[in-house]
Design a protein around this motif. Sequence first.
Motif, PDB file in Angstrom:
ATOM      1  N   PHE A   4      25.820   9.582  70.955  1.00  0.00           N
ATOM      2  CA  PHE A   4      25.610  11.020  70.620  1.00  0.00           C
ATOM      3  C   PHE A   4      26.675  11.343  68.887  1.00  0.00           C
ATOM      4  O   PHE A   4      26.357  12.466  68.963  1.00  0.00           O
ATOM      5  CB  PHE A   4      26.093  11.885  72.139  1.00  0.00           C
ATOM      6  N   LYS A   5      27.827  10.762  69.515  1.00  0.00           N
ATOM      7  CA  LYS A   5      27.710  11.536  68.158  1.00  0.00           C
ATOM      8  C   LYS A   5      27.984  11.053  66.468  1.00  0.00           C
ATOM      9  O   LYS A   5      27.686  10.369  65.956  1.00  0.00           O
ATOM     10  CB  LYS A   5      29.731  11.065  68.106  1.00  0.00           C
ATOM     11  N   THR A   6      27.751  12.069  65.956  1.00  0.00           N
ATOM     12  CA  THR A   6      27.385  12.068  64.257  1.00  0.00           C
ATOM     13  C   THR A   6      28.744  10.984  63.118  1.00  0.00           C
ATOM     14  O   THR A   6      30.172  11.690  63.684  1.00  0.00           O
ATOM     15  CB  THR A   6      27.042  13.438  63.117  1.00  0.00           C
ATOM     16  N   ARG A   7      27.883  10.592  62.233  1.00  0.00           N
ATOM     17  CA  ARG A   7      29.114   9.709  61.650  1.00  0.00           C
ATOM     18  C   ARG A   7      29.727  10.613  60.788  1.00  0.00           C
ATOM     19  O   ARG A   7      29.056  11.300  59.929  1.00  0.00           O
ATOM     20  CB  ARG A   7      28.486   8.790  61.284  1.00  0.00           C
ATOM     21  N   GLN A   8      30.563  10.547  60.510  1.00  0.00           N
ATOM     22  CA  GLN A   8      31.534  11.562  59.324  1.00  0.00           C
ATOM     23  C   GLN A   8      32.405  10.716  58.418  1.00  0.00           C
ATOM     24  O   GLN A   8      31.695   9.516  58.008  1.00  0.00           O
ATOM     25  CB  GLN A   8      33.298  11.868  59.979  1.00  0.00           C
ATOM     26  N   ASN A   9      31.485  11.880  57.240  1.00  0.00           N
ATOM     27  CA  ASN A   9      31.687  11.193  55.115  1.00  0.00           C
ATOM     28  C   ASN A   9      32.666  10.083  55.535  1.00  0.00           C
ATOM     29  O   ASN A   9      33.993  11.228  55.725  1.00  0.00           O
ATOM     30  CB  ASN A   9      30.721  11.743  54.757  1.00  0.00           C
ATOM     31  N   ARG A  10      33.282   9.530  54.376  1.00  0.00           N
ATOM     32  CA  ARG A  10      34.120   9.509  53.710  1.00  0.00           C
ATOM     33  C   ARG A  10      35.128  10.146  52.970  1.00  0.00           C
ATOM     34  O   ARG A  10      34.562  10.864  52.634  1.00  0.00           O
ATOM     35  CB  ARG A  10      34.558   8.020  53.408  1.00  0.00           C
ATOM     36  N   LYS A  11      36.442  10.704  53.036  1.00  0.00           N
ATOM     37  CA  LYS A  11      36.774  11.232  52.073  1.00  0.00           C
ATOM     38  C   LYS A  11      37.497  10.495  51.188  1.00  0.00           C
ATOM     39  O   LYS A  11      39.007   9.703  51.575  1.00  0.00           O
ATOM     40  CB  LYS A  11      37.318  12.480  52.863  1.00  0.00           C
ATOM     41  N   PHE A  12      37.710  11.175  49.821  1.00  0.00           N
ATOM     42  CA  PHE A  12      38.527  10.476  49.508  1.00  0.00           C
ATOM     43  C   PHE A  12      39.081  11.118  47.995  1.00  0.00           C
ATOM     44  O   PHE A  12      38.898  12.183  47.932  1.00  0.00           O
ATOM     45  CB  PHE A  12      37.432   9.185  48.146  1.00  0.00           C
ATOM     46  N   ASP A  13      40.403  10.999  47.816  1.00  0.00           N
ATOM     47  CA  ASP A  13      41.104  11.966  46.944  1.00  0.00           C
ATOM     48  C   ASP A  13      41.385  11.447  45.067  1.00  0.00           C
ATOM     49  O   ASP A  13      41.725  10.607  44.424  1.00  0.00           O
ATOM     50  CB  ASP A  13      42.948  11.936  47.334  1.00  0.00           C
ATOM     51  N   TYR A  14      40.428  11.724  44.500  1.00  0.00           N
ATOM     52  CA  TYR A  14      39.942  11.596  43.266  1.00  0.00           C
ATOM     53  C   TYR A  14      39.723  12.765  42.849  1.00  0.00           C
ATOM     54  O   TYR A  14      39.065  13.723  43.022  1.00  0.00           O
ATOM     55  CB  TYR A  14      38.144  10.664  43.180  1.00  0.00           C
ATOM     56  N   THR A  15      40.454  12.590  41.675  1.00  0.00           N
ATOM     57  CA  THR A  15      40.031  14.068  40.658  1.00  0.00           C
ATOM     58  C   THR A  15      39.579  14.100  38.561  1.00  0.00           C
ATOM     59  O   THR A  15      40.200  12.184  39.174  1.00  0.00           O
ATOM     60  CB  THR A  15      41.649  14.392  40.830  1.00  0.00           C
ATOM     61  N   PRO A  16      38.722  14.445  38.531  1.00  0.00           N
ATOM     62  CA  PRO A  16      38.335  13.882  37.494  1.00  0.00           C
ATOM     63  C   PRO A  16      39.199  14.359  36.451  1.00  0.00           C
ATOM     64  O   PRO A  16      39.824  14.798  36.697  1.00  0.00           O
ATOM     65  CB  PRO A  16      37.461  14.666  37.191  1.00  0.00           C
TER      66      PRO A  16
END
Length: 93
Positions: A4-16
């Motif tokens: 019943f848990k929703t999947r969390q999006n991946r987080k990336f440390d990207y700076t343009p």
Amino acid sequence: MGIFKTRQNRKFDYTPQYFKGEGNPYEIKHKFDDQRQTVGSQGGIKTKLISALNDYKNNEDKTANKRVLIILAILIFVFLFIIDFELSIFFSK
């Protein structure tokens, strides 16, 4: 394995490379975050309803409140007309 848990999006440390503005350009922010309190996850339906009513009461634009009430009244009368409700019970003879 949470069913019943929703999947969390991946987080990336990207700076343009060529971005020279303020803040994060990839931050997804709601359009009305600065104006309302009802945006975002707040828990259950009771807290959402209470915060929506507080937002409606504290609205500075009183013409919008009148407009909502007028539209609501018209829709109620249209609904009563469609279901063939007898309006004569509200009037004395």
